[in-house]
Design a protein around this motif. Structure first.
Motif, mmCIF file in Angstrom:
data_model
loop_
_atom_site.group_PDB
_atom_site.id
_atom_site.type_symbol
_atom_site.label_atom_id
_atom_site.label_comp_id
_atom_site.label_asym_id
_atom_site.label_seq_id
_atom_site.Cartn_x
_atom_site.Cartn_y
_atom_site.Cartn_z
ATOM 1 N N VAL A 203 28.898 -41.069 5.088
ATOM 2 C CA VAL A 203 27.756 -40.262 5.514
ATOM 3 C C VAL A 203 26.674 -40.291 4.436
ATOM 4 N N THR A 204 25.437 -40.107 4.856
ATOM 5 C CA THR A 204 24.318 -40.177 3.913
ATOM 6 C C THR A 204 23.577 -38.857 3.803
ATOM 7 N N TRP A 205 24.148 -37.771 4.344
ATOM 8 C CA TRP A 205 23.390 -36.523 4.398
ATOM 9 C C TRP A 205 23.120 -35.908 3.034
ATOM 10 N N ALA A 206 23.785 -36.375 1.992
ATOM 11 C CA ALA A 206 23.569 -35.795 0.669
ATOM 12 C C ALA A 206 22.516 -36.536 -0.141
ATOM 13 N N ILE A 207 21.978 -37.648 0.407
ATOM 14 C CA ILE A 207 20.978 -38.407 -0.352
ATOM 15 C C ILE A 207 19.584 -38.103 0.180
ATOM 16 N N GLU A 208 18.604 -38.321 -0.658
ATOM 17 C CA GLU A 208 17.222 -37.968 -0.318
ATOM 18 C C GLU A 208 16.699 -38.771 0.870
ATOM 19 N N ASP A 209 17.108 -40.016 0.979
ATOM 20 C CA ASP A 209 16.584 -40.912 2.009
ATOM 21 C C ASP A 209 17.439 -40.902 3.275
ATOM 22 N N HIS A 210 18.089 -39.789 3.543
ATOM 23 C CA HIS A 210 18.993 -39.682 4.691
ATOM 24 C C HIS A 210 18.320 -40.096 6.005
ATOM 25 N N GLY A 211 17.053 -39.765 6.160
ATOM 26 C CA GLY A 211 16.340 -40.061 7.399
ATOM 27 C C GLY A 211 16.206 -41.526 7.719
ATOM 28 N N SER A 212 16.385 -42.390 6.744
ATOM 29 C CA SER A 212 16.285 -43.831 6.983
ATOM 30 C C SER A 212 17.543 -44.393 7.637
ATOM 31 N N TYR A 213 18.641 -43.624 7.601
ATOM 32 C CA TYR A 213 19.916 -44.142 8.077
ATOM 33 C C TYR A 213 20.473 -43.398 9.291
ATOM 34 N N ASP A 214 19.852 -42.304 9.666
ATOM 35 C CA ASP A 214 20.394 -41.504 10.769
ATOM 36 C C ASP A 214 19.252 -40.883 11.566
ATOM 37 N N VAL A 215 19.169 -41.214 12.858
ATOM 38 C CA VAL A 215 18.105 -40.667 13.695
ATOM 39 C C VAL A 215 18.242 -39.155 13.862
ATOM 40 N N HIS A 216 19.416 -38.610 13.556
ATOM 41 C CA HIS A 216 19.644 -37.175 13.695
ATOM 42 C C HIS A 216 19.396 -36.429 12.391
ATOM 43 N N ALA A 217 18.771 -37.068 11.435
ATOM 44 C CA ALA A 217 18.577 -36.448 10.126
ATOM 45 C C ALA A 217 17.769 -35.153 10.201
ATOM 46 N N GLY A 218 16.938 -35.026 11.210
ATOM 47 C CA GLY A 218 16.121 -33.824 11.344
ATOM 48 C C GLY A 218 16.845 -32.655 11.980
ATOM 49 N N LEU A 219 18.080 -32.875 12.415
ATOM 50 C CA LEU A 219 18.857 -31.813 13.058
ATOM 51 C C LEU A 219 19.729 -31.085 12.042
ATOM 52 N N ASP A 220 20.127 -29.878 12.389
ATOM 53 C CA ASP A 220 21.112 -29.157 11.598
ATOM 54 C C ASP A 220 22.492 -29.343 12.218
ATOM 55 N N CYS A 221 23.520 -29.106 11.444
ATOM 56 C CA CYS A 221 24.890 -29.386 11.890
ATOM 57 C C CYS A 221 25.220 -28.682 13.209
ATOM 58 N N SER A 426 30.927 -40.644 12.770
ATOM 59 C CA SER A 426 30.155 -39.957 13.798
ATOM 60 C C SER A 426 28.689 -39.790 13.409
ATOM 61 N N HIS A 427 28.338 -40.215 12.204
ATOM 62 C CA HIS A 427 26.973 -40.051 11.725
ATOM 63 C C HIS A 427 26.387 -41.425 11.361
ATOM 64 N N ASN A 428 25.189 -41.423 10.807
ATOM 65 C CA ASN A 428 24.438 -42.668 10.578
ATOM 66 C C ASN A 428 24.126 -43.349 11.913
ATOM 67 N N ILE A 429 23.581 -42.558 12.830
ATOM 68 C CA ILE A 429 23.246 -43.047 14.166
ATOM 69 C C ILE A 429 21.980 -43.895 14.108
ATOM 70 N N ALA A 430 22.087 -45.134 14.591
ATOM 71 C CA ALA A 430 20.939 -46.054 14.570
ATOM 72 C C ALA A 430 20.116 -45.901 15.839
ATOM 73 N N GLY A 431 18.839 -46.107 15.688
ATOM 74 C CA GLY A 431 17.925 -46.073 16.820
ATOM 75 C C GLY A 431 16.774 -47.016 16.568
ATOM 76 N N SER A 432 15.711 -46.868 17.315
ATOM 77 C CA SER A 432 14.550 -47.726 17.144
ATOM 78 C C SER A 432 13.910 -47.478 15.780
ATOM 79 N N GLY A 433 14.018 -48.434 14.890
ATOM 80 C CA GLY A 433 13.401 -48.324 13.573
ATOM 81 C C GLY A 433 14.193 -47.521 12.571
ATOM 82 N N THR A 434 15.352 -47.011 12.943
ATOM 83 C CA THR A 434 16.176 -46.214 12.026
ATOM 84 C C THR A 434 17.587 -46.779 11.980
ATOM 85 N N GLY A 435 18.140 -46.855 10.785
ATOM 86 C CA GLY A 435 19.512 -47.344 10.641
ATOM 87 C C GLY A 435 19.562 -48.675 9.916
#
Length: 530
Positions: A203-221, A426-435
């Motif tokens: 999982v990448t949720w602890a790194i600053e650039d989390h949004g580059s690897y998971d389209v759900h980075a803007g969501l809360d758990c 279950s995380h690091n979900i790829a999408g258009s331009g993310t992942g």
């Protein structure tokens, strides 16, 4: 001015004066009068119970406090199952990510709401963890806030919240209260208790650039993980025998739930796949390695010589698709066969190596594939079994080890297990331009047996290593999933790479088709083509 108005003015003046006095006393650091500053880390019915009636008992019996750990989950860290860890070791290791209460209350560590709900960055999770690791339980909660307490109590948000507690009804209080002690969020969960998940599921949720690897980075758990009575939903837990507290846990929202991706379609053919696979199977095409997560991502761990030795993923890698109906509480997370409620899901397969005493018949029959936890041998004993001191413990040394020198070996049937353990991603979900890569397409899974040669390579009894031909290892291993051939194989072969998967969203405007006006050709003919 009427007498009634004068009385109202007098009441308002008294309330503001009272609020000001109490706020000033708390602001000045008087702990006896500053309970509403919420920096005491102790539940008080006088300051908490009025709005949160019954919540303390609710939390006390929640999954986070009960910590009904999966019995095999400690093998990576300790080399033995949870039931074999001594009580003191449990306290100083798992206690670091415990919110307090439960068995930790016996050590003086009460439930600390701030560990999950503090919003302004004044809680030092690491300081608390260090105190617990050192055995200084009584001061653990205090250590997390002691340096910031006075600063927080003098901050405008805290002072305003305290005054509003005295002056106004609940809805107004909440406008400020939630900015101090509010709902937990991804940043709080990911940077503290769940930061270590990167080691097993990248999982990448602890790194600053989390949004580059998971389209759900803007969501809360809790946007995906359902919450009920402070129980947080997760992967479905299965029990081979008996049950446990985790049996009552809530689940995770489906991707097509209302408010998420309800009504979305990838076309009839792709949508039909959802009857036997979940969305992550295609939308987690790659997982980051240690170069991105910083926390080492484990590929293999070994307790073979009494000390843990790891092999890690240095860079990104492909998760493996496998069948799963859930994760067993009391069985190792080995490969599962397809069942009626199974779905294909992506996994990081971690190879675990450890010594077992060899008294479990299932383990003896198939030590590397049996899901039985068996009886792992404590690494401290494995170290002692190294008779020649060369740092390598052999089977002969382990089976002849006799700790009390009574002439009877302690582990005459010891066996070194090498088990592939499936950790669901279950995380690091790829999408258009993310992942790290685009979501999987048809050709990424199908067409592997488009010729007799490929059929032999992929489904032979002794297939070659994937990396012999692939620079990126495919996610789909049809033979490992129980197939004799690609189920979508056709004659002649279909070029699955040419099939495009589109997305249709509910209410989305149809794609416009450019064409000539209906009567333009007719009018042109009537005018002689002019």
């Amino acid at each position: 001015m009427t007498r009634f108005n004068l009385i109202l003015i007098g009441i308002f003046i008294f309330m503001f004066a009272t609020a000001g006095v109490y706020a000033y006393i708390g602001y000045s650091g008087n702990q006896a009068f500053s309970v509403h500053y919420m920096t005491e880390q102790k539940w008080a019915d006088s300051s908490c119970g009025g709005c949160h009636m019954g919540v303390y008992q609710e939390v006390a019996f929640s999954s986070h406090v009960e910590q009904d750990l999966r019995k095999w989950s400690s093998i990576i860290e300790h080399g033995v199952d949870v039931d074999s860890i001594d009580y003191d070791s449990m306290l100083v290791t798992y206690g670091q990510v415990h919110p307090g209460g439960g068995h930790m209350a016996d050590q003086g560590v009460d439930i600390d709401c701030m560990i999950c709900h503090e919003q302004v960055g004044g809680y030092d999770f690491q300081a608390r963890a260090e105190k617990i690791a050192s055995g200084d339980f009584a001061y653990a909660n205090e250590a997390a806030i002691t340096e910031q307490r006075e600063k927080l109590q003098k901050s405008p948000l805290y002072v305003t919240s305290y005054m509003l507690d005295v002056l106004t009804p609940l809805p107004v209080v909440m406008e400020v209260h939630d900015h101090i002690m509010g709902s937990t969020n991804r940043a709080l969960c990911g940077s503290s208790c769940h930061a270590g998940d990167a080691a097993t599921t990248a999982v990448t949720w602890a790194i600053e650039d989390h949004g580059s690897y998971d389209v759900h980075a803007g969501l809360d758990c809790q946007d995906c993980h359902e919450v009920k009575e402070h129980n947080i939903g997760g992967i479905k837990t299965l029990f081979a025998s008996g049950s446990g507290h985790m049996e009552n846990e809530v689940g995770v929202r489906d991707c097509d739930s209302s408010g998420c991706h309800e009504g979305i379609s990838h076309g009839a053919m792709a949508d039909a796949h959802l009857s036997f696979m979940n969305c992550e199977s295609c939308h987690i095409p790659a997982l980051p390695g240690t170069d991105i997560t910083v926390t080492p991502v484990i590929r293999q761990f070994s307790w073979a010589n009494g000390v843990r030795e790891d092999i890690i993923y240095e860079s990104e890698f492909t998760p493996t698709l496998g069948w799963s109906a859930g994760v067993y509480h009391d069985r190792l997370p080995t490969a599962q066969e397809r069942e009626s409620d199974s779905l294909l899901k992506p996994f990081n397969i971690i190879t675990g190596i450890w010594w077992d005493s060899g008294i479990d018949e299932e383990v003896l029959a198939d030590p590397n594939n049996s899901p039985s936890i068996g009886n792992p041998i404590d690494p401290a004993i494995v170290l002692l079994a190294d008779a020649d001191g060369d740092g390598v413990v052999t089977e002969a040394e382990m089976r002849s080890y006799d700790q009390n020198q009574d002439g009877s070996p302690d582990y005459p049937n010891a066996v070194l297990r090498e088990v592939e353990m499936y950790y669901q991603a279950s995380h690091n979900i790829a999408g258009s331009g993310t992942g790290l890569a685009a979501p999987l397409g048809c050709g990424d899974c199908h067409g592997v047996s488009a010729s007799e040669t490929l059929q032999n390579v992929h489904f032979a009894d002794d297939p070659r290593d994937c990396s012999d031909c692939h620079s990126v290892v495919p996610a789909m291993d049809w033979k490992a999933l129980g197939y004799d051939e690609d189920p979508a194989e056709t004659d002649p072969p279909t070029d699955f790479n040419s099939i495009r998967i589109d997305v249709t969203k509910p209410g989305e405007r149809p794609t416009e088709i450019e064409r000539e006006p209906a009567f333009k050709g007719i009018i042109s003919n009537l005018l002689g083509g002019k």
